[in-house]
Design a protein around this motif. Structure first.
Motif: not given
Length: 514
Positions: A349-354, A387-396
C-alpha cells in the motif's frame, strides 16, 4: 643454382605473409576482447548485512469473541471498526428461554428452602422428644430407688417382728411354766385361787401376743414381696424409658440427616440457579478488552449454536497504535536473528515508505512446509497514523551486522571467471587458503574460504586477487583481508567469457543474506 633459390624465396614470402596476416588478426581480436571488458570500481563505505523475508501484519493483542450459549441474535450494538470499551455490550441474544430457566431454578431454591425449614423444625421436635425420654428414664430410676427403699423398710420391719416373736414366745414359755407352778401350788393349797387365775391370764396373754407377732411377721413378709414387685416394675419402666430414649435419639439423628439432605438440595438448587443466571448473563455478549472491532461475523436474526464449540462472533484488536509483523525466517538464517535486532519493512500500500521496527521474539517451534523448515520471528513497530492494517503483506529486512568504513567489492566481480578458469576439485584447496589451527577453527566455527576477483593489466592479461570476504548486502561484499585498494578496477565481464556463481562447489546453495 639460381633456379633452386626461386622456390625457396617464394615459400619464405608466403610464410611471411601468412604470419603477418595471422598476427594482424590476433592483434585485432585482442583489441576487440579488451574493448569488451567491463570493470567496476572498488569503493570504501558502510555496509549492512540483512536477512529478507516476507510476513503479515497483525495486531499485538487480537481476540476472537464467541458465545457460550445458543440463541438468536436479537440486537447488534457494534459494527466494523467500532471502538469499544471493556465490558461494553457487543450483541444481545434472545434471553426469554434463559429467563424461564432462571425462574424455574428460583422456584426450586424456594422449595428446597421450605423443605430445609421443615426438616430443621422436625429436628427441634425430635430433640424435645429426646429430652422427654431422658426425663422419663430419670423418673423410672427414681421409682426403682423408692421401691428399693420400701423393700429395705419392709425387711427391717420383718426383722423387728421376728425379734418380737421370739421375745413373745419366750414370755409365753415363761408364763406357761409359771402357770404350771401356780397350778401345782394351788393343788397343794399353798396359794390362793386368784394367783392361779393371774398366772393363767398371763399365759393366755402371752399366747395372744405370740399370735399377733406372727401376724406381723406375715405382714412384713408381704411388704417385702410387694417392695420387690415394685422394684421389678420400676426397673421395667427404666428399661422401657431407655428404649424410648434410644428411639428418640435415632429419630433425632434421622431428622438431622434430613436437614443435611435438605441443605444439599438447597445448595444444588442454588447452583442450578447460579448456572441459569450465568447463562442469562451470557446472552449479552461483552467486550473483554478496550479496542476496535476488526471483524463482525454475525448478522441480526442469525441463530448461534454453541452445543459443541463456541462460535466466533467478533474479532477485536486491543491497540492498533502498536502492531506486529509475523514473518517466517529460513532455518539457514535463523541463527543470525536475535531479539532486539533492528528491522525495516515495506507494504504494497505504501511502496515508497519504509517502516522501522525491532525483533521482539524468535519462536522456537519449527514450521515445516514441503520439507522447508522456517521459524516465526515477531517484529514490533509503531503505527501512530494508522496506515498499517492487520493482514497486510510486508517485505521485511532484518539487520544482522553492520560494517563502517570498509573496502567494498561489487558482487558482480565475484561472479566473473576468465575463459581459461578451471574450478578446483573438492580435494584441492586454493593456494593461500591454509587450514587455521584447531582453536581458531573452533572460535570461527570453520576455516574462512577465499574468494577471487580479477583485474586486467596493460597487456590485457587477467590478474587474480584472492581475498577473505566479510558480510554482504547483496550488492557489495566486504573485503576482510586482501590486497585490493579503494579505486581499483575489478572485471565484471569480458566479451563472450562466461561467469560462474561464487557458490559453485558448495552444493549449489546460495547465500540467503542480501
Amino acid at each position: 643454382m639460381k633456379r633452386s633459390l626461386v622456390p625457396l624465396f617464394w615459400l619464405l614470402l608466403l610464410v611471411g605473409s601468412l604470419g603477418g596476416g595471422g598476427f594482424y588478426l590476433w592483434k585485432q581480436r585482442q583489441t576487440a576482447a579488451q574493448s569488451k571488458v567491463e570493470t567496476a570500481e572498488v569503493t570504501r563505505g558502510n555496509l549492512r548485512s540483512r536477512i529478507t523475508a516476507t510476513g503479515n501484519l497483525q495486531a499485538v493483542t487480537q481476540i476472537t469473541v464467541g458465545s457460550q450459549v445458543s440463541g438468536i441474535i436479537q440486537n447488534l450494538y457494534v459494527d466494523f471498526n467500532s471502538r469499544v470499551k471493556k465490558r461494553q455490550p457487543l450483541a444481545q441474544l434472545d434471553p426469554s428461554t434463559f429467563r424461564a430457566q432462571l425462574e424455574q431454578t428460583t422456584a426450586s431454591v424456594n422449595n428446597a428452602l421450605s423443605s430445609l425449614h421443615n426438616a430443621e423444625a422436625n429436628v427441634g421436635n425430635q430433640a424435645a422428644n429426646v429430652k422427654s425420654a431422658e426425663a422419663a428414664v430419670l423418673s423410672a430410676q427414681a421409682k426403682v430407688d423408692a421401691a428399693l427403699g420400701q423393700k429395705a423398710n419392709a425387711e427391717a420391719g420383718l426383722t423387728t417382728a421376728e425379734a418380737n416373736l421370739r421375745k413373745g414366745q419366750a414370755d409365753f414359755t415363761l408364763a406357761k411354766r409359771n402357770e404350771t407352778r401356780q397350778s401345782t401350788l394351788r393343788e397343794r393349797d399353798l396359794i390362793a385361787t386368784s394367783d392361779l387365775d393371774t398366772a393363767r391370764t398371763t399365759t393366755l396373754t402371752s399366747q395372744a401376743n405370740v399370735d399377733s407377732l406372727r401376724s406381723q411377721i406375715e405382714a412384713a413378709k408381704a411388704g417385702v414381696r410387694s417392695a420387690e414387685a415394685n422394684i421389678r416394675a420400676a426397673q421395667a419402666d427404666v428399661e422401657a424409658a431407655i428404649m424410648r430414649k434410644q428411639a428418640a435419639i435415632e429419630q433425632y439423628n434421622s431428622a438431622r440427616a434430613q436437614v443435611e439432605g435438605a441443605q444439599a438440595q438447597v445448595s444444588q438448587a442454588r447452583a442450578n440457579q447460579s448456572q441459569s443466571q450465568t447463562n442469562l448473563n451470557y446472552t449479552t455478549i461483552r467486550s473483554p478488552i478496550d479496542g476496535i472491532v476488526l471483524d463482525r461475523k454475525v448478522t441480526l436474526g442469525q441463530t448461534v449454536a454453541a452445543q459443541f464449540q463456541a462460535p466466533d462472533l467478533f474479532t477485536l484488536a486491543e491497540n492498533l497504535d502498536q502492531i506486529q509483523v509475523q514473518t517466517n525466517v529460513d532455518e539457514a538464517d535463523i541463527g543470525q536473528v536475535k531479539a532486539g535486532s533492528r528491522a525495516s519493512f515495506t507494504v504494497d500500500a505504501f511502496p515508497e515508505q519504509r517502516f522501522r521496527g525491532k525483533v521482539k521474539e524468535v519462536r522456537q517451534a519449527p514450521i515445516t512446509v514441503q520439507n522447508v523448515v522456517t521459524y516465526v520471528v515477531i517484529i514490533d513497530t509503531r503505527n501512530p497514523d494508522g496506515k498499517l492494517k492487520p493482514g497486510m503483506t510486508a517485505t521485511v529486512n532484518i539487520e544482522v551486522e553492520n560494517r563502517e568504513d570498509v573496502i567494498l567489492i561489487p558482487n558482480s566481480a565475484l561472479r566473473f571467471k576468465p575463459p581459461d578458469y578451471k574450478p578446483p576439485t573438492r580435494r584441492e584447496r586454493p593456494q593461500g587458503q591454509e587450514r587455521p589451527p584447531e582453536g581458531e577453527r573452533r572460535k570461527r566455527g570453520n576455516f574462512q574460504r577465499k574468494s577471487s576477483v580479477y583485474t586486467q593489466d596493460a597487456t590485457g592479461k587477467f590478474i587474480e586477487h584472492k581475498f577473505t570476504p566479510g558480510i554482504t548486502d547483496g550488492t557489495n561484499t566486504e573485503m576482510a583481508e586482501g590486497d585490493l585498494k579503494e579505486g581499483d578496477k575489478v572485471v565484471i565481464s569480458a566479451g563472450t567469457t562466461t561467469t560462474h556463481s561464487p557458490t559453485q562447489g558448495r552444493g549449489g546453495r546460495g547465500p540467503r543474506m542480501f
